[in-house]
Design a protein around this motif. Structure first.
Motif, PDB file in Angstrom:
ATOM      1  N   GLY A  21       1.263  -1.157  -0.171  1.00  0.00           N
ATOM      2  CA  GLY A  21      -0.017  -0.076   0.273  1.00  0.00           C
ATOM      3  C   GLY A  21       0.562   0.899   0.091  1.00  0.00           C
ATOM      4  O   GLY A  21       0.364   2.371  -0.607  1.00  0.00           O
ATOM      5  N   THR A  22       2.099   1.222  -0.201  1.00  0.00           N
ATOM      6  CA  THR A  22       2.915   1.975  -0.175  1.00  0.00           C
ATOM      7  C   THR A  22       3.988   2.267  -1.002  1.00  0.00           C
ATOM      8  O   THR A  22       5.330   3.006  -0.590  1.00  0.00           O
ATOM      9  CB  THR A  22       3.823   2.667   1.527  1.00  0.00           C
ATOM     10  N   ARG A  39      18.225  -5.239  -2.873  1.00  0.00           N
ATOM     11  CA  ARG A  39      17.314  -6.374  -1.917  1.00  0.00           C
ATOM     12  C   ARG A  39      16.257  -5.668  -1.377  1.00  0.00           C
ATOM     13  O   ARG A  39      16.588  -5.204  -0.419  1.00  0.00           O
ATOM     14  CB  ARG A  39      17.382  -7.369  -0.924  1.00  0.00           C
ATOM     15  N   LEU A  40      14.338  -6.351  -1.299  1.00  0.00           N
ATOM     16  CA  LEU A  40      13.657  -5.408  -1.610  1.00  0.00           C
ATOM     17  C   LEU A  40      12.471  -6.991  -1.001  1.00  0.00           C
ATOM     18  O   LEU A  40      12.947  -7.635  -1.144  1.00  0.00           O
ATOM     19  CB  LEU A  40      12.880  -4.988  -2.540  1.00  0.00           C
ATOM     20  N   SER A  41      12.039  -6.402   0.260  1.00  0.00           N
ATOM     21  CA  SER A  41      11.535  -7.619   1.117  1.00  0.00           C
ATOM     22  C   SER A  41       9.477  -6.873   1.031  1.00  0.00           C
ATOM     23  O   SER A  41      10.045  -6.250   2.011  1.00  0.00           O
ATOM     24  CB  SER A  41      11.857  -7.676   2.826  1.00  0.00           C
ATOM     25  N   ILE A  42       8.445  -7.393  -0.112  1.00  0.00           N
ATOM     26  CA  ILE A  42       7.479  -7.175   0.604  1.00  0.00           C
ATOM     27  C   ILE A  42       6.190  -7.787   1.567  1.00  0.00           C
ATOM     28  O   ILE A  42       6.145  -9.052   1.096  1.00  0.00           O
ATOM     29  CB  ILE A  42       6.931  -7.109  -0.841  1.00  0.00           C
ATOM     30  N   GLY A  43       5.216  -7.267   2.147  1.00  0.00           N
ATOM     31  CA  GLY A  43       4.872  -7.692   2.861  1.00  0.00           C
ATOM     32  C   GLY A  43       3.511  -8.076   2.760  1.00  0.00           C
ATOM     33  O   GLY A  43       2.029  -7.175   2.773  1.00  0.00           O
ATOM     34  N   ILE A  44       3.394  -9.517   1.599  1.00  0.00           N
ATOM     35  CA  ILE A  44       2.519  -9.793   0.587  1.00  0.00           C
ATOM     36  C   ILE A  44       0.996  -9.966   1.714  1.00  0.00           C
ATOM     37  O   ILE A  44       0.119  -9.399   1.337  1.00  0.00           O
ATOM     38  CB  ILE A  44       2.509 -10.277  -0.864  1.00  0.00           C
ATOM     39  N   GLN A  45       1.716 -11.025   2.280  1.00  0.00           N
ATOM     40  CA  GLN A  45       1.121 -12.052   3.243  1.00  0.00           C
ATOM     41  C   GLN A  45      -0.235 -12.815   2.618  1.00  0.00           C
ATOM     42  O   GLN A  45      -0.385 -13.838   2.741  1.00  0.00           O
ATOM     43  CB  GLN A  45       0.229 -11.185   4.488  1.00  0.00           C
ATOM     44  N   ILE A  61      -3.894  -3.256   5.143  1.00  0.00           N
ATOM     45  CA  ILE A  61      -4.584  -1.633   4.071  1.00  0.00           C
ATOM     46  C   ILE A  61      -4.862  -2.060   2.627  1.00  0.00           C
ATOM     47  O   ILE A  61      -5.313  -1.165   2.166  1.00  0.00           O
ATOM     48  CB  ILE A  61      -3.469  -0.850   4.363  1.00  0.00           C
ATOM     49  N   HIS A  62      -4.160  -3.064   2.398  1.00  0.00           N
ATOM     50  CA  HIS A  62      -3.656  -3.041   0.337  1.00  0.00           C
ATOM     51  C   HIS A  62      -4.532  -3.707   0.465  1.00  0.00           C
ATOM     52  O   HIS A  62      -5.304  -4.762   0.832  1.00  0.00           O
ATOM     53  CB  HIS A  62      -2.175  -4.041   0.466  1.00  0.00           C
ATOM     54  N   ASP A  63      -4.718  -4.140  -1.173  1.00  0.00           N
ATOM     55  CA  ASP A  63      -5.382  -4.989  -1.702  1.00  0.00           C
ATOM     56  C   ASP A  63      -5.249  -6.010  -2.447  1.00  0.00           C
ATOM     57  O   ASP A  63      -4.135  -6.026  -2.575  1.00  0.00           O
ATOM     58  CB  ASP A  63      -7.011  -4.254  -2.689  1.00  0.00           C
ATOM     59  N   ALA A  64      -5.467  -7.068  -3.160  1.00  0.00           N
ATOM     60  CA  ALA A  64      -4.626  -7.987  -4.147  1.00  0.00           C
ATOM     61  C   ALA A  64      -4.202  -7.484  -4.994  1.00  0.00           C
ATOM     62  O   ALA A  64      -2.846  -8.382  -5.396  1.00  0.00           O
ATOM     63  CB  ALA A  64      -6.446  -9.122  -4.407  1.00  0.00           C
ATOM     64  N   ASP A  65      -4.706  -6.674  -5.933  1.00  0.00           N
ATOM     65  CA  ASP A  65      -4.574  -5.518  -6.904  1.00  0.00           C
ATOM     66  C   ASP A  65      -3.435  -5.446  -6.478  1.00  0.00           C
ATOM     67  O   ASP A  65      -2.183  -5.167  -7.334  1.00  0.00           O
ATOM     68  CB  ASP A  65      -5.376  -4.716  -7.969  1.00  0.00           C
ATOM     69  N   GLU A  66      -3.515  -4.700  -5.685  1.00  0.00           N
ATOM     70  CA  GLU A  66      -2.201  -3.431  -5.313  1.00  0.00           C
ATOM     71  C   GLU A  66      -0.787  -4.234  -4.803  1.00  0.00           C
ATOM     72  O   GLU A  66       0.187  -4.418  -4.939  1.00  0.00           O
ATOM     73  CB  GLU A  66      -2.413  -3.029  -3.569  1.00  0.00           C
ATOM     74  N   ALA A  67      -1.310  -5.282  -4.067  1.00  0.00           N
ATOM     75  CA  ALA A  67       0.040  -6.541  -3.748  1.00  0.00           C
ATOM     76  C   ALA A  67       1.070  -7.425  -4.551  1.00  0.00           C
ATOM     77  O   ALA A  67       1.819  -7.646  -5.485  1.00  0.00           O
ATOM     78  CB  ALA A  67      -1.057  -7.632  -2.821  1.00  0.00           C
ATOM     79  N   LYS A  68      -0.441  -7.267  -6.133  1.00  0.00           N
ATOM     80  CA  LYS A  68       0.327  -7.934  -7.836  1.00  0.00           C
ATOM     81  C   LYS A  68       1.084  -6.852  -8.049  1.00  0.00           C
ATOM     82  O   LYS A  68       2.312  -7.103  -8.712  1.00  0.00           O
ATOM     83  CB  LYS A  68      -1.065  -8.524  -8.305  1.00  0.00           C
TER      84      LYS A  68
END
Length: 398
Positions: free
Chosen positions: A116-117, A133-139, A152-159
């Motif tokens: 979301g950011t 190196r990046l680490s993204i909190g998809i969950q 706070i993010h939705d599925a589209d933002e995660a992708k």
């Protein structure tokens, strides 16, 4: 089964110091997740970005006498949500770090980001600043599960975030969680399949646990039962093995050559200096090993920085605790550890843990020979039982 401590303070020493990492904590987030027990605070009224970056550099300067001359092998920026900070702020921070310590040219520099950011220009700016190196909190990529765990993010933002990471960084991690409220085994595997479609070099797959001092702990949601969660874990591990990932640590899977060097240093009982609100550190000297923790609340941390010392905790680790602390970390690694590493990192002979080692071997929780000690498959499954064998006597300082 307890550790016997024949080594006293008078003759304890380390022959060499372990590798040194730098952990940097960013305490703000957009919204506190109901399962999160990290030191994170909602940025309801914003924060002073430039002021915090300067505080971090001042914190580092105060710590220089403790690490003078030692090269820094890795940097990890965690939170909170570090990606709330601008690329310009990260560039200022990394330039300031390079001016104060010897950062190795090939140092792994990781930034945690939440979907979301993120935006394309931000990712490119982070890369230009030196983050590699990046680490993204998809969950999860499932809208219902994201909502259930308060993301706070939705599925589209995660992708979209995963796509940007793939297009911007040569190595990146995606965080996934399983055993989520209402989640089925098939849904957990669907998240893994979606993650694999972005060709990550590293995946972290965490079992959702209800930690004290969290909203979920006070108001627990309905979670999958233990058998279902165990099936999720087994099938995730098998799927990732089939995809060419090595399950090298309890919750971590990596393509060859892409294990997280910063985390490996933790698990091998290496050193790390922590700066930032609530950051922890572990530093070795030839005559002692110490733990540090900074003040947690951002306001208290900034006040302490201005006063010249941000350490809320700064004390040596008791000799009687060193064996347990080493095993607590090293037994997370599937490969275990070389026998000589125990003495190199703790200053103690291996025979101080011979009794619990023997018991762990008898129970089938470890496998060992004269070169290496590693958790067995049973030991990885029942890790808490394994680690409890190495707990020291209460108050048994040598």
């Amino acid at each position: 089964m307890n550790i016997v401590q024949p080594v006293g303070r008078s003759n304890w020493h380390l022959d060499a110091l372990p590798p040194l990492s730098l952990y940097i904590h960013f305490p703000w987030c957009v919204r506190k997740c109901p399962y999160c027990d990290f030191n994170s605070h909602e940025a309801k009224t914003g924060f002073d970005e430039a002021g915090y970056i300067q505080a971090l550099l001042t914190d580092l300067e105060h710590s220089l006498p403790l690490i003078w001359g030692r090269p820094v092998h890795t940097i990890f920026m965690g939170g909170g949500t570090p990606s709330l900070f601008s690329p310009e702020a990260m560039d200022t921070l990394l330039a300031g770090i390079r001016a104060r310590v010897k950062l190795l040219p090939d140092a792994e520099i990781t930034l945690e980001a939440n979907p979301g950011t993120v935006e394309a220009d931000k990712f490119a700016g982070y890369r230009a600043a030196g983050i590699n190196r990046l680490s993204i909190g998809i969950q999860s990529f499932n809208p219902a599960h994201l909502k259930a765990i308060g993301r706070i993010h939705d599925a589209d933002e995660a992708k979209r975030a995963a796509t940007l990471a793939r297009d911007t960084f040569d190595t990146f991690n995606l965080d996934l969680m399983f055993a989520l409220p209402g989640q089925t085994v098939e849904e957990a595997l669907a998240d893994v399949e979606t993650a694999l479609s972005f060709a990550p070099t590293h995946l972290s797959c965490y079992h959702l646990t209800l930690e004290p001092n969290t909203y979920f702990y006070r108001y627990p949601p309905a979670l999958p039962d233990d058998d279902t969660a165990a099936e999720m874990q087994e099938r995730i591990a098998k799927r990732l093995a089939d995809a060419g990932f090595t399950h090298y640590e309890t919750s971590a899977y990596a393509k060859p050559g892409h294990a997280a060097e910063h985390n490996l240093n933790y698990w091998r009982f290496g050193d790390y200096l922590g700066i930032g609100a609530g950051a922890h550190g572990k530093l070795s000297f030839h005559d002692r090993i110490i733990r540090q923790q900074k003040y947690k609340q951002p306001a208290a941390y900034l006040k302490a920085i201005a006063a010249g010392n941000a350490n809320q905790l700064d004390e040596p680790i008791a000799h009687s605790d060193l064996g347990f602390e080493f095993m607590l970390n090293a037994l997370r690694l599937a490969e275990g550890f070389e026998v000589t590493l125990f003495s190199e990192r703790t200053g103690l002979p291996l025979n101080v843990i011979e009794m619990p080692l023997h018991e762990a071997e008898r129970l089938g929780l470890i496998e060992r020979d004269f070169r290496r000690i590693a958790p067995s498959e049973r030991g990885r499954r029942y890790q808490n039982q394994l680690l409890q064998l190495f707990l020291p006597h209460d108050g048994s300082e040598a």
